[in-house]
Design an enzyme around this catalytic site. Structure first.
Site, PDB file in Angstrom:
ATOM      1  N   ASP A  94       0.831  -1.198   0.000  1.00 27.88           N
ATOM      2  CA  ASP A  94       0.000   0.000   0.000  1.00 27.88           C
ATOM      3  C   ASP A  94       0.870   1.254   0.000  1.00 27.88           C
ATOM      4  O   ASP A  94       1.477   1.587   1.012  1.00 27.88           O
ATOM      5  CB  ASP A  94      -0.907  -0.030   1.244  1.00 27.88           C
ATOM      6  CG  ASP A  94      -1.773   1.208   1.367  1.00 27.88           C
ATOM      7  OD1 ASP A  94      -1.916   1.926   0.364  1.00 27.88           O
ATOM      8  OD2 ASP A  94      -2.299   1.450   2.460  1.00 27.88           O
ATOM      9  N   ASP A 310      -1.987   5.802  -6.013  1.00 26.59           N
ATOM     10  CA  ASP A 310      -2.084   4.916  -4.849  1.00 26.59           C
ATOM     11  C   ASP A 310      -2.247   3.467  -5.286  1.00 26.59           C
ATOM     12  O   ASP A 310      -3.291   3.078  -5.817  1.00 26.59           O
ATOM     13  CB  ASP A 310      -3.271   5.343  -3.984  1.00 26.59           C
ATOM     14  CG  ASP A 310      -3.397   4.525  -2.708  1.00 26.59           C
ATOM     15  OD1 ASP A 310      -2.526   3.673  -2.464  1.00 26.59           O
ATOM     16  OD2 ASP A 310      -4.368   4.725  -1.966  1.00 26.59           O
TER      17      ASP A 310
END
Length: 484
Positions: A94, A310
């Protein structure tokens, strides 16, 4: 996610000191968008030291698994080793968060099994000879909370709590231990190497973090903060703050390497300064050969500085001033389609042709002449035979605080080598076959080595494990709607 953990709603990650006694401090940071349910609604809900010592200057090869394809897993995860003797842990990769945490022994509501085809492991500090508890008076804790902690005593733990937008949360305390990674030693060759990092030991999970269907051992944050693993490994000066990923949505898995990438060459654009995420400046959006007629200030506002990149999010999100004309233009050549809105969020339709022939490409233009071309098969996803949904989402209708965002997730980052150069505060990408290899430079010797892709679990195993009863019910509902 095979059908999966899509980040969609903007949420705050709240990290708070939970130690007993009179310690009471809350630290808030803007974070990514996570959920844990496996339905189309999960797509919008899902889509959240300084003293690290790393013993090698060589690049690092992280083994990846998973897929960003909505019809498969919808997330990417890596395998790392923690403790002495080292045990393997599978953690979601992440770039939208800054903390590595794993589920710990004795935790409440932690998953004990996963439908991803992996074996879960609980970290036990007492079983590792190199584990040390981090207390509230230590440098990592005080720097994380920007100063001394009121009421701190040397015997109090440095604890944390992370709350996600779907109501789930993880809480625990920080520990310092060895991390075992694969150091690149030659072409497609690695050797184990270890260092010390500080990470979260999860003691209590709530909500979907305790579910088995999407379970992993934790989350590996690759953000820019000093608490992230990349920053800790680089703090000794022996590892540069540079990493890259190439997410493969064809075979699953892909490449994740820490270190300087020398092949392929990647064009970059500057990161927006003083932002919690990897933000870049978008300048225009082109659909087919037509540039959308948008307000000049649409790509940046007082509260939003640029576009977020992201890897922990799957879909792409735009404020309605962009979303509405974008969707209209995409379907301009398909006026005869019967569009359905599923769960008040997803535009879906029945289409049996080749979507790359029937729909336009979308090109995002950024500062420094960097562009990102997204093909129809990348922004449309097939949830069943001929049943397609659009991977663009209206961020304004989903944001809890009413703030619109522009965010690009895995659906547009897949099949591209994405380079994060924190040394020069730049990010870039190039279209690439993520089933092939890249070349990285060994800083100590100057040699370049090939790093190949990995896939920790087969796509077939993930398909079997990840399709939930809820999603099957949703598919049946959609099929009924299309027939009618």
């Amino acid at each position: 996610m095979e059908i999966a953990r899509f980040s969609v709603v903007s949420c705050l990650v709240v990290i708070s000191l939970l130690a007993s006694g009179d310690c009471n401090l809350v630290f808030q940071v803007e974070h990514k968008f996570k959920g844990r349910e496996k339905s189309l609604s999960a797509f919008r809900v899902h889509d959240l030291h300084r003293r690290g010592r790393f013993l090698s200057t060589s690049p690092i090869d992280l083994q990846l698994g998973g897929s960003g394809n909505p019809s498969e897993s919808g997330l990417y995860f890596a395998k790392i080793g923690l403790g002495t003797p080292a045990k393997d842990y599978y953690v979601q990769v992440d770039t939208g968060s800054d903390l590595l945490w794993v589920n710990c022994a004795g935790c409440t509501n932690c998953p004990r099994k996963s439908d991803l085809g992996i074996e879960l492991t609980l970290y036990n500090p007492s079983s590792s000879s190199t584990s040390n508890i981090v207390t509230c008076n230590q440098d990592f804790c005080t720097s994380t909370y920007d100063g001394p902690i009121p009421g701190c005593r040397p015997d109090l733990l440095c604890e944390y709590k992370v709350a996600y937008g779907d109501g789930s949360s993880t809480a625990g305390y920080f520990v310092k231990d060895h991390v075992l990674l694969d150091r690149v030693t030659g072409n497609f060759q690695t050797a184990s190497t270890n260092g010390s990092i500080i990470f979260g030991c999860g003691a209590q999970q709530s909500g979907q973090l305790g579910a088995t269907s999407a379970a992993l051992d934790g989350i590996l944050g690759f953000g820019q903060a000093n608490s992230s693993m990349i920053s800790q490994l680089a703090s000794s000066g022996k590892v540069k703050r540079i990493f890259a990923h190439c997410l493969d949505n064809i075979n699953g898995g892909g490449i994740f390497a820490i270190g300087e990438v020398v092949q392929p060459k990647v064009s970059t654009t500057s990161l927006v300064k003083q932002q919690a995420h990897y933000n870049v400046v978008m300048k225009a959006i082109e659909v087919g050969s037509d540039v959308l007629n948008l307000p000049t200030d649409v790509f940046e506002t007082d509260f939003r500085k640029g576009t977020i990149i992201d890897s922990g999010t799957t879909l792409a999100y735009f404020p309605d001033v962009i979303y509405d004309p974008l969707i209209t233009k995409i379907f301009a050549r398909q006026s005869g389609l019967k569009l359905h809105t599923v769960e008040e969020q997803f535009t879906c339709f029945l289409y049996h042709g080749n979507v790359d022939d029937g729909f336009p490409t979308v090109t995002f233009h950024f500062e420094d002449s960097l562009s990102l071309i997204v093909y129809p098969h990348e922004y449309l996803f097939d949830i069943a035979n001929g049943k397609w949904c659009v991977g663009w989402q209206n961020s304004g209708s989903q944001s809890r605080d009413g703030k619109d965002m522009i965010l690009l997730g895995d659906l547009v980052l897949q099949n591209r080598l994405v380079l994060y150069d924190l040394e020069n505060q730049a990010i870039g990408w190039t279209e690439y076959n993520c089933s092939s290899s890249i070349k990285v430079r060994d800083e100590s010797s100057g040699a370049t080595y090939s790093v190949g892709p990995h896939n920790l679990s087969s796509a077939s195993a993930m398909r079997i494990g990840r399709i939930s009863i809820l999603f099957l019910i949703l598919l049946l509902t959609m099929l009924h709607s299309f027939r009618n």
